[in-house]
Scaffold this active site. Structure first.
Site, PDB file in Angstrom:
ATOM      1  N   HIS A 151     -31.359  39.663   0.954  1.00  0.00           N
ATOM      2  CA  HIS A 151     -30.489  40.580   0.087  1.00  0.00           C
ATOM      3  C   HIS A 151     -30.753  40.456  -1.285  1.00  0.00           C
ATOM      4  O   HIS A 151     -31.149  41.496  -2.091  1.00  0.00           O
ATOM      5  CB  HIS A 151     -29.191  40.573   0.573  1.00  0.00           C
ATOM      6  CG  HIS A 151     -28.261  41.544  -0.432  1.00  0.00           C
ATOM      7  ND1 HIS A 151     -28.353  42.631  -0.347  1.00  0.00           N
ATOM      8  CD2 HIS A 151     -27.567  41.233  -1.515  1.00  0.00           C
ATOM      9  CE1 HIS A 151     -27.585  43.397  -1.353  1.00  0.00           C
ATOM     10  NE2 HIS A 151     -27.072  42.271  -2.175  1.00  0.00           N
ATOM     11  N   GLN A 175       2.074  -5.442   4.379  1.00  0.00           N
ATOM     12  CA  GLN A 175       1.398  -6.110   5.501  1.00  0.00           C
ATOM     13  C   GLN A 175       1.268  -7.825   4.942  1.00  0.00           C
ATOM     14  O   GLN A 175       0.798  -7.861   3.638  1.00  0.00           O
ATOM     15  CB  GLN A 175       0.462  -5.630   5.887  1.00  0.00           C
ATOM     16  CG  GLN A 175       0.566  -4.209   6.596  1.00  0.00           C
ATOM     17  CD  GLN A 175      -0.951  -3.522   7.189  1.00  0.00           C
ATOM     18  OE1 GLN A 175      -1.371  -2.940   6.154  1.00  0.00           O
ATOM     19  NE2 GLN A 175      -1.313  -3.726   8.230  1.00  0.00           N
ATOM     20  N   ARG A 191       0.714  -1.161  -0.066  1.00  0.00           N
ATOM     21  CA  ARG A 191      -0.016  -0.028   0.008  1.00  0.00           C
ATOM     22  C   ARG A 191       0.898   1.142   0.115  1.00  0.00           C
ATOM     23  O   ARG A 191       1.788   1.281   0.564  1.00  0.00           O
ATOM     24  CB  ARG A 191      -0.755   0.098   1.277  1.00  0.00           C
ATOM     25  CG  ARG A 191      -1.826  -1.131   1.388  1.00  0.00           C
ATOM     26  CD  ARG A 191      -2.387  -1.037   3.009  1.00  0.00           C
ATOM     27  NE  ARG A 191      -3.242  -2.324   2.940  1.00  0.00           N
ATOM     28  CZ  ARG A 191      -4.479  -2.496   2.827  1.00  0.00           C
ATOM     29  NH1 ARG A 191      -5.121  -1.338   1.976  1.00  0.00           N
ATOM     30  NH2 ARG A 191      -5.120  -3.628   3.214  1.00  0.00           N
TER      31      ARG A 191
END
Length: 903
Positions: free
Chosen positions: A846, A175, A109
């Site tokens: 407004h 991993q 990763r």
């Protein structure tokens, strides 16, 4: 104990570090993903064993390969994908891999130094490789992870988040591969509604890559993290799953029976939620986790990152528990962007000094709060009394129509049930939720004699002008005392003194509406309010048009405005080197209106007099208007004439139906409405006048602090509050806190969705409504009929121009302006717009007021208008019906949108 952890301790310059040796402070060496995994491992959470190839290895290899961060991304990718690793790095990587077992399948990763951080998750931007087997496969996956740092999407993501491409490094996490029976993602807060402590789980059979990539419709669960109650189960079809392939990589298998039953048991759902709670408590913030459940039932966490999209919680208040409700005051002012710390501090001082006090020992009707660098008002007490709730809904009907439905939805929530308050207390609560009761007498006097009321306003102006003078010379501390005194004691009463004329005008309008009854059709009374006198915003815009008209006569000025960039022209103006006609005309305009700005309610925002680039850009747009009949001054004159004609028509209609006396009363009421309703913009105009003076005083304090080295630049003073500025005057170095706040401010500037109504548990009430109804715009933004609140009658068909920020925006004459909200800084764009569509607002907001004055159709309060409409769409705006019909079949530019309207 991880054997690899002992054999490979971390040292500066290491190329390989065991995950068991990684901690939160090692992001520069291991990246965000690896740092988070190290934290999880140290806390005893179930994380697969592994190691990290550090950024040291990447930087050495990238330098040897000649990777240029400022060069073409494809060149960097190709060089990294083919690079040869140094022999020492190869040995270290393969030794660490061998410690996991011979040819152990692993997940490889990317872990960038700007990834998985609180301010930017980088989710999905970098690459992951699953079921990598063998040394050669591992080394190849490492190269490809490095190369993914330079994909077009990753480069664009960093640019969008203001991250320097040269500063980013990348590590790689390796991993042990989890052969997942079920995998998925889990959020410890609901990412759609923002509600904290509500865990959301998506799950699918097999590896998680099908779910993360969107290749499968997963099972979806919501869990109350506090009780473990499963709040929602939605089963996906789960027609495919990813599995490890023999020899490495993954394969996609198709299923026939995926929709039959959930892939998680109730106990597994609750166990996952408990793991999520542990991880959130570990980090102190809601987390986005990726997880897997092995065939034996064990839960493994393979990744955790902060949820970066949640709107921040309001600052804790001193209340006796219970859920609180906060209405966004920033949005009610037409402001989606954050406020500077000094801007927030100024509004807190004003609101706390003026806020009505509680009676009878009960809670105050409302109080101010801050979240996401925006102003909120705690309206919990108002919602819990019948009178307070009525008053709040009445105010929102005219200020922000969409808030009415949101407040009504919340009223059904048992947490905000009405309390059994005595009738008198409920009445008092309703009055406190309404405009100041003490002004009623002044409003009645203004109704009776408008001319005298306008004279009182002029006297109040003279008093305010005297109040805003601070004799020189004066110390920095005295300047801060002056600013604080004006904000806490003087500015609000001064603004209140100029409110009655406008209130009187609208009171006369209401009386006429009552007398007319069914004799008046939708949109007719809006026509009466067109071309009103005494509107300072209209007067400003017309003055800007006259400025453009004078410039149009000078070829040198026209050439400069149409050929040079606005920011360069602004610099030339400051230097006094613009063509003489342009220089003089612009100076004259700024002498009257240089105190105004876009987002001008924020004291920290530069005024046009400091940076006129926006005004110069508008002038350049005005020069493109060739048809004299479309000139704003002619449009305004025609609008006034049509309004007078409408007054006469309505009076005559009343006389025919109900008699001459009624007709005369209606005529009188509508004429009186026109005399003073235009003053609606004036209180804010005077507030901004005062703010400009206070900003000037604070700027001088900033110059003193910058000269002393306590802040870097004078403008940094606006990233402090008044108390901190005093501390800096006494010698404190605040450069560090200012830098952090600027970073937070720029991060909040990128936020698009701001909750109208926010609960103290993080729930965005409007988003919760949409989630419950499973409604809202479709993912692909399909066109159709959008509805909002009618604001200015008329029907126009034209090309849409979506503009998120008026600075530098380009609007061709006749285009339909589609905006999130507007304040006076936007209104110069109105003068050439064909119509207006806004996400915010109500009939007297407004944008609605100014649109009516110019006679352009307007629909306000249109949910997600800037998302559902694209620049180039053909849209039909019906300002009387409150509808916007979108026709994308003739879109002119591919449907782009952006801050400059897709220019």
């Amino acid at each position: 104990m991880d054997e690899h952890a002992d054999r490979h301790p971390s040292r500066p310059g290491d190329t390989v570090i065991s995950l068991a040796r990684v901690d939160a402070g090692m992001v520069p060496e291991v990246g965000g993903k690896a740092a988070n995994l190290g934290v999880l491992l140290a806390a005893g959470l179930p994380v697969p064993r592994g190691f990290c190839i550090t950024t040291t290895a990447y930087r050495e290899v990238a330098a040897a390969a000649g990777v240029d961060p400022s060069g073409p991304p494809e060149q960097a990718r190709s060089r990294l994908a083919a690079v040869s690793l140094p022999e020492g790095d190869v040995e270290a990587i393969l030794a660490a891999y061998a410690d996991l077992g011979e040819d152990t399948p692993v997940a490889v990763r990317s872990s960038a130094t700007a990834e998985d951080l609180p301010e930017a998750s980088f989710a999905g931007q970098l690459d992951t490789y699953l079921n990598v087997v063998g040394p050669d496969g591992l080394l190849d996956a490492v190269r490809r992870c490095w190369a993914s740092l330079w994909t077009d999407r990753a480069v664009a993501y960093r640019a969008d988040h203001g991250i320097d491409q040269r500063s980013v490094g990348i590590a790689v996490v390796v991993q042990e591969m989890v052969d997942a029976g079920v995998a998925g993602v889990m959020f410890t807060a609901n990412p759609l509604t923002g509600r904290r402590k509500e865990t959301v789980i998506d799950a699918a059979p097999g590896l998680g890559e099908t779910l993360v990539s969107g290749a499968v419709n997963p099972d979806h669960f919501r869990v109350d993290a506090a009780t473990g109650e499963i709040l929602q189960r939605s089963l996906g079809d789960k027609l495919s799953e990813s599995r490890p392939a023999p020899g490495g990589g993954t394969r996609l298998l198709h299923r026939q029976d995926g929709a039959g039953q959930a892939c998680l048991t109730d106990e597994q759902i609750r166990s996952l939620a408990r793991v999520g709670t542990r991880v959130e408590e570990l980090y102190g913030d809601p987390q986005d986790l990726e997880w897997a459940i092995e065939p034996g039932g064990g839960i493994t966490v393979v990744q955790s990152r902060p949820i970066t999209t949640l709107f921040p919680l309001p600052e804790p208040q001193n209340h006796d528990g219970g859920t609180r409700a906060y209405l966004c005051a920033s949005l009610l002012q037409g402001l989606t962007r954050p406020l500077t710390p000094m801007g927030l501090a100024s509004f807190t001082l004003m609101s706390d000094s003026y806020r009505p006090t509680a009676t009878g020992g009960g809670p105050a009707p409302y109080s101010s709060a801050q979240a996401g660098m925006r102003m909120f008002v705690d309206v919990t007490s108002l919602l819990r009394t019948r009178g307070g709730r009525r008053g709040l809904l009445r105010a929102m009907k005219v200020a922000d129509a969409r808030s009415v439905d949101v407040l009504a939805y919340l009223a059904a929530d048992p947490r905000f049930a009405l309390t059994r308050a005595p009738r008198l207390a409920s009445l008092k609560s309703g009055l406190r939720a309404s405009p100041p009761f003490g002004l009623v007498g002044d409003v009645l006097r203004a109704m009776a004699n408008p001319a005298a009321a306008l004279e009182r306003v002029r006297e109040a102006d003279r008093e305010m002008d005297r109040m805003l003078v601070l004799p020189e010379p004066v110390t920095g501390a005295r300047r801060l005392d002056f600013v604080e005194r004006v904000l806490t004691k003087e500015i609000t009463p001064a603004v209140m003194r100029v409110l009655p004329p406008a209130a009187a005008g609208y009171a006369w309008l209401g009386l006429a509406r009552l007398l007319l009854g069914r004799l008046v059709q939708a949109g007719e009374l809006q026509a009466v309010l067109r071309g009103l006198p005494h509107n300072v915003t209209t007067e400003m815009d017309l003055e800007l048009w006259r400025t453009a008209t004078s410039i149009r006569e000078d070829p040198d000025s026209v050439r400069a405005l149409t050929e040079e960039e606005p920011q360069l022209l602004a610099s030339r103006y400051v230097e006094g080197t613009l063509p003489a006609v342009c220089q003089g005309a612009l100076r004259g305009f700024l002498a009257k209106y240089g105190h105004r700005a876009v987002a001008e309610i924020d004291l920290g925002v530069p005024r046009w007099g400091e940076d006129p680039a926006h005004i110069i850009n508008v002038l350049a747009n005005y020069l493109k208007l060739a048809d004299p009949e479309l000139a704003p001054d002619r449009l305004f004159q025609r609008a006034a004439e049509k309004a007078d004609a409408k007054v006469a028509e309505l009076a005559a209609r009343t006389a025919r139906a109900r008699g001459g006396l009624y007709g005369r009363i209606v005529a009188h009421g509508l004429r009186r409405a026109r005399e003073t309703a235009g003053m609606r913009e004036y209180p804010k105009f005077r507030l901004i006048t005062a703010f400009a003076v206070l900003r000037g005083q604070l700027r001088q304090v900033g110059e003193e602090l910058a000269d002393a080295g306590r802040i870097t630049a004078p403008g940094d003073v606006f990233f402090l509050d008044l108390a901190e500025a005093r501390v800096a005057l006494r010698g404190a170095d605040l450069r560090g806190p200012v830098a952090e706040r600027r970073q937070g401010y720029h991060r909040e500037m990128r936020r698009r969705r701001i909750p109208r109504l926010l609960l103290s548990d993080g729930t965005d009430v409007e988003a919760a409504m949409a989630a419950q109804a499973q409604a809202g715009p479709s993912a692909d933004g399909q066109p159709g009929t959008l509805t909002g609140a009618p604001a200015s009658a008329g029907t126009v068909t034209g090309k849409a121009r979506v503009i998120l920020d008026p600075a530098g925006a380009h609007l061709e004459p006749g285009e339909i302006l589609v905006a999130p909200s507007t304040d006076p800084g936007w209104t110069p764009l109105f003068m050439t717009a064909g119509a207006l569509v806004m996400e915010m607002g109500g009939p007297i907001s407004h944008g609605a007021v100014v649109a009516r004055e110019y006679g352009i159709p307007a629909v306000v309060g249109v949910p997600d208008a800037t998302v559902r409409i694209r620049t180039g769409d053909t849209v039909t705006v019906d300002g009387a019906a409150g509808t916007v019909v979108v026709d994308r079949s003739q879109a002119s530019d591919g449907g782009s949108r952006g801050p400059g309207g897709g220019r």
